[in-house]
Design a protein around this motif. Structure first.
Motif, PDB file in Angstrom:
ATOM      1  N   VAL A  19       0.831  -1.202   0.000  1.00  9.66           N
ATOM      2  CA  VAL A  19       0.000   0.000   0.000  1.00  9.66           C
ATOM      3  C   VAL A  19       0.866   1.253   0.000  1.00  9.66           C
ATOM      4  O   VAL A  19       0.670   2.161  -0.812  1.00  9.66           O
ATOM      5  N   LEU A  20       1.840   1.317   0.895  1.00 11.98           N
ATOM      6  CA  LEU A  20       2.703   2.497   0.972  1.00 11.98           C
ATOM      7  C   LEU A  20       3.524   2.677  -0.301  1.00 11.98           C
ATOM      8  O   LEU A  20       3.718   3.798  -0.775  1.00 11.98           O
ATOM      9  N   GLY A  21       3.997   1.580  -0.877  1.00 12.27           N
ATOM     10  CA  GLY A  21       4.746   1.655  -2.130  1.00 12.27           C
ATOM     11  C   GLY A  21       3.888   2.175  -3.267  1.00 12.27           C
ATOM     12  O   GLY A  21       4.341   2.998  -4.073  1.00 12.27           O
ATOM     13  N   THR A  22       2.649   1.731  -3.331  1.00 15.18           N
ATOM     14  CA  THR A  22       1.736   2.206  -4.377  1.00 15.18           C
ATOM     15  C   THR A  22       1.466   3.695  -4.213  1.00 15.18           C
ATOM     16  O   THR A  22       1.456   4.446  -5.190  1.00 15.18           O
ATOM     17  N   ILE A  23       1.265   4.136  -2.989  1.00 16.48           N
ATOM     18  CA  ILE A  23       1.019   5.554  -2.728  1.00 16.48           C
ATOM     19  C   ILE A  23       2.197   6.394  -3.213  1.00 16.48           C
ATOM     20  O   ILE A  23       2.015   7.401  -3.906  1.00 16.48           O
ATOM     21  N   GLU A  24       3.405   5.988  -2.869  1.00 19.37           N
ATOM     22  CA  GLU A  24       4.585   6.755  -3.281  1.00 19.37           C
ATOM     23  C   GLU A  24       4.799   6.705  -4.788  1.00 19.37           C
ATOM     24  O   GLU A  24       5.139   7.722  -5.404  1.00 19.37           O
ATOM     25  N   ARG A  25       4.593   5.556  -5.400  1.00 18.62           N
ATOM     26  CA  ARG A  25       4.767   5.454  -6.857  1.00 18.62           C
ATOM     27  C   ARG A  25       3.742   6.278  -7.622  1.00 18.62           C
ATOM     28  O   ARG A  25       3.988   6.675  -8.755  1.00 18.62           O
ATOM     29  N   ARG A  26       2.608   6.552  -7.014  1.00 17.81           N
ATOM     30  CA  ARG A  26       1.573   7.362  -7.654  1.00 17.81           C
ATOM     31  C   ARG A  26       1.800   8.858  -7.449  1.00 17.81           C
ATOM     32  O   ARG A  26       0.966   9.671  -7.825  1.00 17.81           O
ATOM     33  N   GLY A  27       2.911   9.227  -6.822  1.00 20.69           N
ATOM     34  CA  GLY A  27       3.286  10.636  -6.719  1.00 20.69           C
ATOM     35  C   GLY A  27       2.816  11.352  -5.467  1.00 20.69           C
ATOM     36  O   GLY A  27       2.856  12.578  -5.420  1.00 20.69           O
ATOM     37  N   TRP A  28       2.393  10.636  -4.463  1.00 17.82           N
ATOM     38  CA  TRP A  28       1.949  11.253  -3.219  1.00 17.82           C
ATOM     39  C   TRP A  28       3.069  11.212  -2.180  1.00 17.82           C
ATOM     40  O   TRP A  28       3.880  10.300  -2.162  1.00 17.82           O
ATOM     41  N   VAL A  65      -4.580  -6.576  -3.836  1.00 19.60           N
ATOM     42  CA  VAL A  65      -5.117  -7.853  -3.362  1.00 19.60           C
ATOM     43  C   VAL A  65      -5.538  -7.812  -1.899  1.00 19.60           C
ATOM     44  O   VAL A  65      -6.622  -8.268  -1.551  1.00 19.60           O
ATOM     45  N   ASP A  66      -4.727  -7.288  -1.020  1.00 16.24           N
ATOM     46  CA  ASP A  66      -4.981  -7.362   0.417  1.00 16.24           C
ATOM     47  C   ASP A  66      -5.821  -6.215   0.960  1.00 16.24           C
ATOM     48  O   ASP A  66      -6.042  -6.127   2.164  1.00 16.24           O
TER      49      ASP A  66
END
Length: 76
Positions: A19-28, A65-66
């Motif tokens: 979740v945290l990785g997705t947030i950062e990769r999306r520019g947040w 997924v989770d």
């Protein structure tokens, strides 16, 4: 602009990191994280900074997924 999200995650290995990785990769920018857990799930409150649309991020996180649920608490 900042926003806060409330997430319900399965208590699975690597769920919070995904979740945290997705947030950062999306520019947040992750400004604050508060997490609690019980035997089955994590409840995570995340405060984010950025200029993108938080609704799009919510939809992207919901696809992981989770992730059981994502709720936009405040945007401003």
């Amino acid at each position: 602009m900042s926003c806060s999200l409330e997430l319900a995650l399965d208590r699975a290995e690597g769920a919070l990191l995904r979740v945290l990785g997705t947030i950062e990769r999306r520019g947040w920018d992750v400004l604050a994280v508060n997490a609690a857990s019980d035997a089955r799930a994590y409840t995570v409150n995340v405060t984010l900074g950025g200029t993108r649309d938080p609704e799009i991020l919510c939809r992207q996180l919901q696809r992981l997924v989770d992730v059981q649920a994502v709720r936009l608490v405040e945007a401003g």
